[in-house]
Motif scaffolding. Structure first.
Motif, PDB file in Angstrom:
ATOM      1  N   THR A 200      65.268  23.331  30.604  1.00 60.52           N
ATOM      2  CA  THR A 200      66.591  22.707  30.666  1.00 60.52           C
ATOM      3  C   THR A 200      67.368  23.103  29.414  1.00 60.52           C
ATOM      4  OG1 THR A 200      66.459  20.624  29.399  1.00 60.52           O
ATOM      5  CG2 THR A 200      65.342  20.666  31.534  1.00 60.52           C
ATOM      6  N   ALA A 201      68.665  22.842  29.421  1.00 63.95           N
ATOM      7  CA  ALA A 201      69.499  23.170  28.263  1.00 63.95           C
ATOM      8  C   ALA A 201      69.283  22.185  27.118  1.00 63.95           C
ATOM      9  CB  ALA A 201      70.972  23.177  28.669  1.00 63.95           C
ATOM     10  N   VAL A 202      68.491  21.149  27.353  1.00 65.54           N
ATOM     11  CA  VAL A 202      68.230  20.174  26.296  1.00 65.54           C
ATOM     12  C   VAL A 202      66.742  20.073  25.991  1.00 65.54           C
ATOM     13  CG1 VAL A 202      70.336  18.844  26.588  1.00 65.54           C
ATOM     14  CG2 VAL A 202      68.365  18.294  28.011  1.00 65.54           C
ATOM     15  N   GLY A 214      65.121  20.161  38.738  1.00 65.31           N
ATOM     16  CA  GLY A 214      66.101  20.662  37.774  1.00 65.31           C
ATOM     17  C   GLY A 214      66.452  22.123  37.940  1.00 65.31           C
ATOM     18  N   SER A 217      70.005  23.272  38.520  1.00 64.88           N
ATOM     19  CA  SER A 217      70.933  23.409  37.397  1.00 64.88           C
ATOM     20  C   SER A 217      70.886  24.818  36.811  1.00 64.88           C
ATOM     21  CB  SER A 217      70.608  22.391  36.296  1.00 64.88           C
ATOM     22  OG  SER A 217      70.788  21.074  36.770  1.00 64.88           O
ATOM     23  N   GLN A 220      72.913  27.058  38.911  1.00 64.90           N
ATOM     24  CA  GLN A 220      74.336  26.866  38.632  1.00 64.90           C
ATOM     25  C   GLN A 220      74.777  27.663  37.400  1.00 64.90           C
ATOM     26  OE1 GLN A 220      75.196  22.527  38.705  1.00 64.90           O
ATOM     27  NE2 GLN A 220      73.524  22.379  40.159  1.00 64.90           N
ATOM     28  N   SER A 221      73.929  27.634  36.359  1.00 65.44           N
ATOM     29  CA  SER A 221      74.262  28.394  35.142  1.00 65.44           C
ATOM     30  C   SER A 221      74.376  29.886  35.462  1.00 65.44           C
ATOM     31  CB  SER A 221      73.179  28.177  34.068  1.00 65.44           C
ATOM     32  OG  SER A 221      73.117  26.825  33.675  1.00 65.44           O
ATOM     33  N   MET A 224      77.646  30.727  37.407  1.00 62.84           N
ATOM     34  CA  MET A 224      78.802  30.728  36.508  1.00 62.84           C
ATOM     35  C   MET A 224      78.816  31.965  35.642  1.00 62.84           C
ATOM     36  SD  MET A 224      79.401  26.794  35.394  1.00 62.84           S
ATOM     37  CE  MET A 224      77.686  26.328  35.345  1.00 62.84           C
ATOM     38  N   ARG A 256      84.683  22.615  40.405  1.00 61.75           N
ATOM     39  CA  ARG A 256      84.726  22.493  38.949  1.00 61.75           C
ATOM     40  C   ARG A 256      85.150  23.803  38.294  1.00 61.75           C
ATOM     41  NH1 ARG A 256      82.136  20.096  34.274  1.00 61.75           N
ATOM     42  NH2 ARG A 256      82.115  18.170  35.483  1.00 61.75           N
TER      43      ARG A 256
ATOM     44  N   THR B 200      72.915  26.572  27.923  1.00 56.76           N
ATOM     45  CA  THR B 200      72.334  26.623  29.268  1.00 56.76           C
ATOM     46  C   THR B 200      70.825  26.810  29.123  1.00 56.76           C
ATOM     47  OG1 THR B 200      72.120  28.979  29.853  1.00 56.76           O
ATOM     48  CG2 THR B 200      74.349  28.058  29.874  1.00 56.76           C
ATOM     49  N   GLY B 214      79.878  24.421  32.756  1.00 57.94           N
ATOM     50  CA  GLY B 214      78.428  24.290  32.812  1.00 57.94           C
ATOM     51  C   GLY B 214      77.889  22.973  32.284  1.00 57.94           C
ATOM     52  N   ALA B 216      78.230  20.129  33.319  1.00 53.74           N
ATOM     53  CA  ALA B 216      77.748  19.286  34.423  1.00 53.74           C
ATOM     54  C   ALA B 216      76.251  19.487  34.649  1.00 53.74           C
ATOM     55  CB  ALA B 216      78.523  19.596  35.708  1.00 53.74           C
ATOM     56  N   SER B 217      75.772  20.705  34.440  1.00 58.90           N
ATOM     57  CA  SER B 217      74.343  20.958  34.612  1.00 58.90           C
ATOM     58  C   SER B 217      73.526  20.227  33.552  1.00 58.90           C
ATOM     59  CB  SER B 217      74.051  22.466  34.534  1.00 58.90           C
ATOM     60  OG  SER B 217      74.677  23.141  35.598  1.00 58.90           O
ATOM     61  N   VAL B 218      74.076  20.119  32.349  1.00 57.06           N
ATOM     62  CA  VAL B 218      73.363  19.412  31.280  1.00 57.06           C
ATOM     63  C   VAL B 218      73.279  17.918  31.620  1.00 57.06           C
ATOM     64  CG1 VAL B 218      73.212  19.057  28.799  1.00 57.06           C
ATOM     65  CG2 VAL B 218      74.291  21.128  29.681  1.00 57.06           C
ATOM     66  N   GLN B 220      73.135  16.708  34.554  1.00 53.08           N
ATOM     67  CA  GLN B 220      72.108  16.591  35.597  1.00 53.08           C
ATOM     68  C   GLN B 220      70.706  16.561  34.984  1.00 53.08           C
ATOM     69  OE1 GLN B 220      72.915  19.636  38.698  1.00 53.08           O
ATOM     70  NE2 GLN B 220      75.052  19.409  38.150  1.00 53.08           N
ATOM     71  N   SER B 221      70.468  17.414  33.993  1.00 54.69           N
ATOM     72  CA  SER B 221      69.160  17.426  33.327  1.00 54.69           C
ATOM     73  C   SER B 221      68.875  16.075  32.683  1.00 54.69           C
ATOM     74  CB  SER B 221      69.114  18.525  32.255  1.00 54.69           C
ATOM     75  OG  SER B 221      69.258  19.801  32.829  1.00 54.69           O
ATOM     76  N   GLN B 222      69.874  15.480  32.070  1.00 58.06           N
ATOM     77  CA  GLN B 222      69.661  14.193  31.396  1.00 58.06           C
ATOM     78  C   GLN B 222      69.393  13.070  32.400  1.00 58.06           C
ATOM     79  OE1 GLN B 222      69.023  14.278  28.404  1.00 58.06           O
ATOM     80  NE2 GLN B 222      70.498  15.319  27.087  1.00 58.06           N
TER      81      GLN B 222
END
Lengths: 353, 353
Positions: A200-202, A214, A217, A220-221, A224, A256, B200, B214, B216-218, B220-222
């Motif tokens: 994930t991005a986090v 996940g 997501s 989606q990245s 884009m 979006r 990402t 992007g 929005a994807s973060v 979603q991860s949270q």
């Protein structure tokens, strides 16, 4: 819905390299020696662990090897399916050469897998098409691999894992897209990958449920990035299929990105059209796994919101286990025209079959 | 639609620390000396660069300082709005203490910002509520900060940036949730953040368009992490608002995670209910920025697909510039009951106002 009697192009079948030894006949002696000396067992991610009941469809494991490794069984269960009539099946071999850190070994493994695909799958079963496996972490090597097989009529696609070193719009990947466009091959971006980045991005997710759900997501990245970084402007004939990443998130992403593009397009002047127009022209999505809307009507709303009947393409994801009954492979009653598009026509057009 | 005459709880107003010097009266001498010696200008991300026309609403820049830094102007434009009648406005100060790598300085800056919020905003304007700014990268310090202000009636929320060091379901963040639950504060997860990770899961995006869309994807991860890693099971009264991350992606996420939970729940046995049930009970989303569905009817479909009229809460995002005309702040005609819920009732209930 009941799909018996319908002609189908199945856009996601998985042929499996049973073990590294399967590839030894196609690897240079040096790499066979290296693998033996180092006890390297290959980049396989153990998709089908022994005794794990739900990783593959019941009965899909042959007497020897893992599910998807045996053509006669795959032919019987996926191509001669009694649930629908398969016109063409597209193989996506998930052998993970993109996660091998030695670039020479990764390239040698890719060549071996592709040679094995030609000899053991394409030459033996005329209904099959296949995807070229490439060392995408080294784009120039990946391009060489595409050049090697690009004129073979059995290959219709180059398969890339959705999780990558960098977003796929990055300029470094252009050699892959140039070679694919030259040989009229679709880029298939498939669930999975192990580039080293967290999933994930986090940071790292802690359970497979989180990683699996996940992955949408990550898709989606990539969508884009491909559009905003201008891949379809540099390669106007390029087509991309998103495989095993769901699709109900697509309308939200379209809205979006279109909205924000209107405000920020001066920073990416090469993106000349609404991003959703690139999506409808250049991108397709496979139907398995369906994200599971709670009402049949919601899935119809999603198709309507995408403003296209051409974007979805049927897939069974054999031998993975995404549905209990064949009717659930496409759980929504659809009118005849849309149904035929999803089952076969969209793929026939997109893959130039 | 025209919202004139409607009573509104505005869930996203931004008060801005004009400069680091604003905080000097609230910082210990050591840190004032340190900032002066090191020429550190604060963790501000330059949200409103001079002469950039579209970062803030026209006319929102006061004579001195950046948009959102002046209470009289914010009061005039956002609270005494002629476009709707504001009952309560919730401040989300975006001062980025979570990206300061020195944990002691980060904690001191958070305390200073919160003291400044009390003296310059909450004590001067009874319609305002505020969010506690915390050094979330050091959860025990963040918890101390929440304890410091938790009984102040003006604070209704703890604000965290959506981009974080680790997914917010991670156990390390429990001290923050324990303190928030103890003081009946909502956790507000807001667009932005700069934890060091790429924006990402596949590396760095190259343009703000990609990063913005992007985000929005973060979110979603949270959401997945909070539910799957069991935060709402450990803190059953905890509520989370997702701010400035859109919401049209929510139904797709609900469907996907519910479906996969059914197959994989044995790995996360603490998740006792359908993930979507946790979402409807514990999570709310603000309306700005609306992701921009192409048809008004599609936005209504999204609300229906979420299977809840309680999840959306109105926000103007002042002084950011998300819509040209006030009617576009909520572009869909809605029946009276749903409209009143979104404009005020949902927030009144959720924030215990």
């Amino acid at each position: 819905m009941n799909l018996q009697g319908y002609s189908v192009i199945d856009c996601d079948l998985h042929n499996e390299v049973a073990s590294l030894a399967t590839l030894y006949p196609y690897l240079p002696d040096h790499w066979v020696d290296y693998c033996n000396e180092s006890a390297f067992t290959g980049p396989d991610a153990n998709d089908y662990p022994k005794n794990a009941p739900i990783t593959a469809r019941p009965g899909s494991k042959p007497a020897q090897g893992s599910p998807g490794s045996d053509l006669p069984l795959l032919r019987q269960q996926a191509l001669d399916s009694v649930d629908w009539r398969v016109e063409t099946g597209i193989l996506n071999c998930a052998y993970r050469v993109a996660s091998v850190h030695n670039p020479d070994l990764a390239a040698a493994l890719a060549t071996a897998v592709n040679q094995w695909q030609v000899e053991h799958w394409l030459e033996k079963e005329p209904r099959l098409r296949a995807s070229i496996v490439v060392p995408s972490q080294t784009p120039q090597r990946a391009a060489q691999e595409i050049e090697r097989w690009g004129d073979h009529p059995g290959f219709v696609q180059v398969v890339l894992p959705v999780r990558s070193d960098a977003p796929y719009g990055n300029l470094r990947y252009d050699p892959i897209y140039a070679a694919a466009a030259k040989h009229d091959l679709v880029i298939g971006i498939h669930y999975g990958g192990a580039p080293g980045h967290p999933s994930t991005a986090v940071g790292w997710a802690v359970s497979y449920l989180e990683e699996y759900a996940g992955m949408a997501s990550v898709f989606q990245s990539q969508v884009m990035s491909l559009i905003i970084e201008g891949v379809f402007d540099r390669f106007p004939t390029l087509r991309v299929t998103l495989i095993e990443g769901g699709f109900t998130w697509m309308p939200s992403l379209m809205w979006r990105i279109d909205k924000e593009w209107k405000g920020l397009r001066h920073n990416t002047p090469w993106v000349k059209h609404l991003p959703s127009e690139y999506m409808r022209e250049h991108i397709r999505l496979t139907t398995q796994p369906i994200d599971g809307p709670t009402e049949a009507g919601y899935l119809r709303q999603i198709i309507e919101q995408m403003d296209s009947e051409e974007m979805l393409m049927f897939a069974s994801d054999y031998p993975h286990w995404q549905y209990d009954r064949p009717e659930e492979a496409l759980p929504v009653p659809l009118e005849e025209g849309v149904l035929q598009k999803i089952l076969a026509e969209n793929a026939r057009t997109f893959y130039h079959l």
